[in-house]
Motif scaffolding. Structure first.
Motif, PDB file in Angstrom:
ATOM      1  N   GLY A 287       1.016  -1.353  -0.026  1.00  0.00           N
ATOM      2  CA  GLY A 287       0.400   0.178  -0.202  1.00  0.00           C
ATOM      3  C   GLY A 287       1.291   0.626   0.369  1.00  0.00           C
ATOM      4  O   GLY A 287       2.312   1.357   1.124  1.00  0.00           O
ATOM      5  N   LEU A 288       0.544   2.386  -0.644  1.00  0.00           N
ATOM      6  CA  LEU A 288       1.019   3.505  -0.980  1.00  0.00           C
ATOM      7  C   LEU A 288       0.497   4.909  -0.939  1.00  0.00           C
ATOM      8  O   LEU A 288      -0.764   4.420  -1.231  1.00  0.00           O
ATOM      9  CB  LEU A 288       2.083   3.491  -2.373  1.00  0.00           C
ATOM     10  N   ALA A 289       0.353   5.275   0.575  1.00  0.00           N
ATOM     11  CA  ALA A 289      -0.935   6.643   0.761  1.00  0.00           C
ATOM     12  C   ALA A 289      -0.775   7.809   1.576  1.00  0.00           C
ATOM     13  O   ALA A 289       0.984   7.488   2.287  1.00  0.00           O
ATOM     14  CB  ALA A 289      -1.987   5.321   1.715  1.00  0.00           C
ATOM     15  N   HIS A 290      -1.579   8.440   1.910  1.00  0.00           N
ATOM     16  CA  HIS A 290      -0.850   9.529   2.419  1.00  0.00           C
ATOM     17  C   HIS A 290      -1.780  10.238   3.128  1.00  0.00           C
ATOM     18  O   HIS A 290      -3.082  10.170   2.948  1.00  0.00           O
ATOM     19  CB  HIS A 290      -0.511  11.493   1.123  1.00  0.00           C
ATOM     20  N   GLY A 291      -1.321  10.617   4.366  1.00  0.00           N
ATOM     21  CA  GLY A 291      -2.395  10.882   5.666  1.00  0.00           C
ATOM     22  C   GLY A 291      -2.263  10.273   7.364  1.00  0.00           C
ATOM     23  O   GLY A 291      -1.303   9.505   7.339  1.00  0.00           O
ATOM     24  N   PRO A 292      -3.281  11.658   8.149  1.00  0.00           N
ATOM     25  CA  PRO A 292      -2.665  10.804   8.974  1.00  0.00           C
ATOM     26  C   PRO A 292      -3.301   9.205   9.603  1.00  0.00           C
ATOM     27  O   PRO A 292      -4.564   9.165   8.836  1.00  0.00           O
ATOM     28  CB  PRO A 292      -3.408  11.887   9.889  1.00  0.00           C
ATOM     29  N   ILE A 293      -3.162   8.599  11.127  1.00  0.00           N
ATOM     30  CA  ILE A 293      -3.209   7.895  11.621  1.00  0.00           C
ATOM     31  C   ILE A 293      -3.794   8.315  12.468  1.00  0.00           C
ATOM     32  O   ILE A 293      -3.541   8.685  13.462  1.00  0.00           O
ATOM     33  CB  ILE A 293      -2.433   6.528  11.354  1.00  0.00           C
ATOM     34  N   ARG A 294      -5.220   7.165  12.840  1.00  0.00           N
ATOM     35  CA  ARG A 294      -5.715   7.912  14.327  1.00  0.00           C
ATOM     36  C   ARG A 294      -5.239   7.957  15.115  1.00  0.00           C
ATOM     37  O   ARG A 294      -5.962   8.722  16.676  1.00  0.00           O
ATOM     38  CB  ARG A 294      -7.055   6.844  14.052  1.00  0.00           C
ATOM     39  N   ASP A 295      -4.188   6.569  16.257  1.00  0.00           N
ATOM     40  CA  ASP A 295      -4.180   7.241  17.158  1.00  0.00           C
ATOM     41  C   ASP A 295      -3.083   8.438  16.821  1.00  0.00           C
ATOM     42  O   ASP A 295      -2.167   8.707  18.044  1.00  0.00           O
ATOM     43  CB  ASP A 295      -3.101   5.634  17.639  1.00  0.00           C
ATOM     44  N   PHE A 296      -2.369   9.306  16.022  1.00  0.00           N
ATOM     45  CA  PHE A 296      -2.292  10.430  16.366  1.00  0.00           C
ATOM     46  C   PHE A 296      -2.040  11.215  18.268  1.00  0.00           C
ATOM     47  O   PHE A 296      -1.804  12.148  17.948  1.00  0.00           O
ATOM     48  CB  PHE A 296      -1.709  11.522  15.043  1.00  0.00           C
ATOM     49  N   GLY A 297      -3.548  11.202  18.032  1.00  0.00           N
ATOM     50  CA  GLY A 297      -3.814  12.053  19.221  1.00  0.00           C
ATOM     51  C   GLY A 297      -4.598  13.388  18.524  1.00  0.00           C
ATOM     52  O   GLY A 297      -4.717  14.182  19.866  1.00  0.00           O
TER      53      GLY A 297
ATOM     54  N   LEU B 176      -8.218  10.522   6.488  1.00  0.00           N
ATOM     55  CA  LEU B 176      -7.256   9.898   7.968  1.00  0.00           C
ATOM     56  C   LEU B 176      -7.840   8.386   6.939  1.00  0.00           C
ATOM     57  O   LEU B 176      -8.781   7.841   6.685  1.00  0.00           O
ATOM     58  CB  LEU B 176      -8.977  10.124   9.218  1.00  0.00           C
ATOM     59  N   ILE B 177      -6.882   7.667   8.051  1.00  0.00           N
ATOM     60  CA  ILE B 177      -6.034   6.420   7.754  1.00  0.00           C
ATOM     61  C   ILE B 177      -6.893   5.475   8.724  1.00  0.00           C
ATOM     62  O   ILE B 177      -5.846   5.508   9.866  1.00  0.00           O
ATOM     63  CB  ILE B 177      -4.667   6.597   7.106  1.00  0.00           C
ATOM     64  N   ALA B 178      -7.081   4.193   8.586  1.00  0.00           N
ATOM     65  CA  ALA B 178      -7.489   3.392   8.976  1.00  0.00           C
ATOM     66  C   ALA B 178      -6.109   2.858   9.827  1.00  0.00           C
ATOM     67  O   ALA B 178      -5.246   2.215   9.158  1.00  0.00           O
ATOM     68  CB  ALA B 178      -8.440   2.721   9.085  1.00  0.00           C
TER      69      ALA B 178
END
Length: 372
Positions: free
Chosen positions: A156-166, A174-176
């Motif tokens: 996978g190749l993607a650009h975005g934040p992960i939820r657990d960044f708080g 937002l990426i799961a």
């Protein structure tokens, strides 16, 4: 299958707070990172460089930045480059990415659609290009149902934040955090976070290959990823030229500066140092002036950029300091008035300290001119 994972090149980043010469050097270093990434790929035996978004700092980086990027990737013709639009450079219709797709050589793969791409036999890439700067949808959601041949290794190749960044606010793109597991990925290469970060064994942010701000987590690196085993073997590879550091020094006398400078950033060449320096303490007026002069006339010219803050370095003039300001007369009266005002810790007191220092410096300059 071995490749280099990088992201957030942000070519053309303006560095608006830096002086002109530093801005030019920092901008050029980001272009030079392309050459460094190609060298790292050769050194590590990696045939691909995967760029997880934000190749450019904006959708309109200018002709020189665009041409330099394309020329440098063309020159590294033994490497295959995989480019993904990010939130800084989304794939607008008939814009930068359409031009890049039409002009790029075969060694540059431009990911404009969320469709599987066969990188090598048995290895398939699932790209998540961003069409807009912000979206409330997870750009990787389609990975779960993407069709690839049985037994294929999926990347996978993607650009975005992960939820657990708080984050306290609703994040865009937002990426799961468990996307790699859900989509049966062998590796998920992410961009957007400028510091290198491991989410889990399968999911990694590479960080930007050339540092771009103070107080980042590890940056100035890329990741060498090997998918030969059951789990990816991920190794950090140094890329960046400049080191961004923040230092806070408390000084009680001007004589302490020698020791502090001697122990500054051991092992890092001064010309490769971007330094934010904050000084605090209480000095005589003469010491403060001498310290500032040394930092601005010496250290500032040794490092790439010195971001100097002396707001918390206070001066308390001695009788000798005041004696150097017009032993009698109107300037001495003004100096004594400023000295009285500088005793307070409020904004007026800080302005008085600055004015008194300026008065002292100008008086000493006038004295030197008269002595010639």
């Amino acid at each position: 299958m071995r490749f280099i994972h990088t992201s957030d090149w942000q070519l053309g980043k303006p560095f608006g707070r830096a002086p002109e010469q530093a801005r030019a050097a920092l901008l050029e270093a980001r272009l030079d990172a392309i050459d460094a990434l190609a060298a790292a790929a050769r050194r590590e035996g990696a045939g691909f460089v995967l760029v997880a978004g934000d190749v450019f700092d904006s959708p309109e980086p200018g002709d020189r930045i665009y041409r330099q990027a394309l020329t440098r990737m063309k020159a590294a013709s033994d490497i295959r480059w995989v480019l993904l639009p990010g939130n800084h450079d989304p794939a607008r219709a008939d814009g930068l990415w359409s031009r890049l797709a039409s002009e790029a050589p075969d060694t540059v793969i431009v990911c404009l659609e969320p469709l599987p791409i066969e990188l090598a036999e048995g290895y398939w890439l699932l790209p998540a290009p961003l069409q807009y700067k912000r979206t409330q949808d997870d750009p990787t959601a389609w990975f779960d149902h993407a069709e690839t041949p049985d037994g294929a290794k999926r990347i996978g190749l993607a650009h975005g934040p992960i939820r657990d960044f708080g984050s306290s606010t609703a994040a865009a793109n937002l990426i799961a955090p468990d996307r790699a597991r859900r989509a049966a990925l062998g590796y998920l290469a992410l961009g957007d976070w400028h510091g290198r970060r491991e989410i889990d064994a399968l999911t990694h942010y590479s960080g930007t290959p050339e540092p771009d701000d103070f107080d980042r987590e590890v940056s100035g690196v890329a990741l060498r990823v090997d998918l030969a085993g059951e789990t990816p073997d991920v190794v950090q590879v140094g890329i960046g030229r400049y080191h961004w550091m923040s230092e806070s020094w408390s000084v009680a006398s001007g004589g302490e500066l020698d020791g502090l400078l001697a122990n500054l950033a051991p092992g890092i060449e001064r010309q490769h140092l971007v330094l934010r320096l904050r000084l605090s303490g209480l000095l005589t007026l003469a010491e403060r002036v001498a310290l500032r002069d040394r930092l601005e006339s010496e250290l500032a010219h040794e490092v790439r950029w010195l971001d100097l803050n002396l707001d918390d370095l206070y001066a308390r003039p001695t009788d000798a300091d005041l004696a150097d300001i017009d032993a009698s007369g109107v300037l001495r009266v003004a100096a004594e008035r400023l000295q009285a005002l500088s005793a307070t810790e409020d904004a007026a007191g800080r302005r008085a300290v600055a004015a008194l220092e300026r008065l002292y410096v100008e008086q000493r300059r006038a004295d030197r001119l008269e002595a010639r």
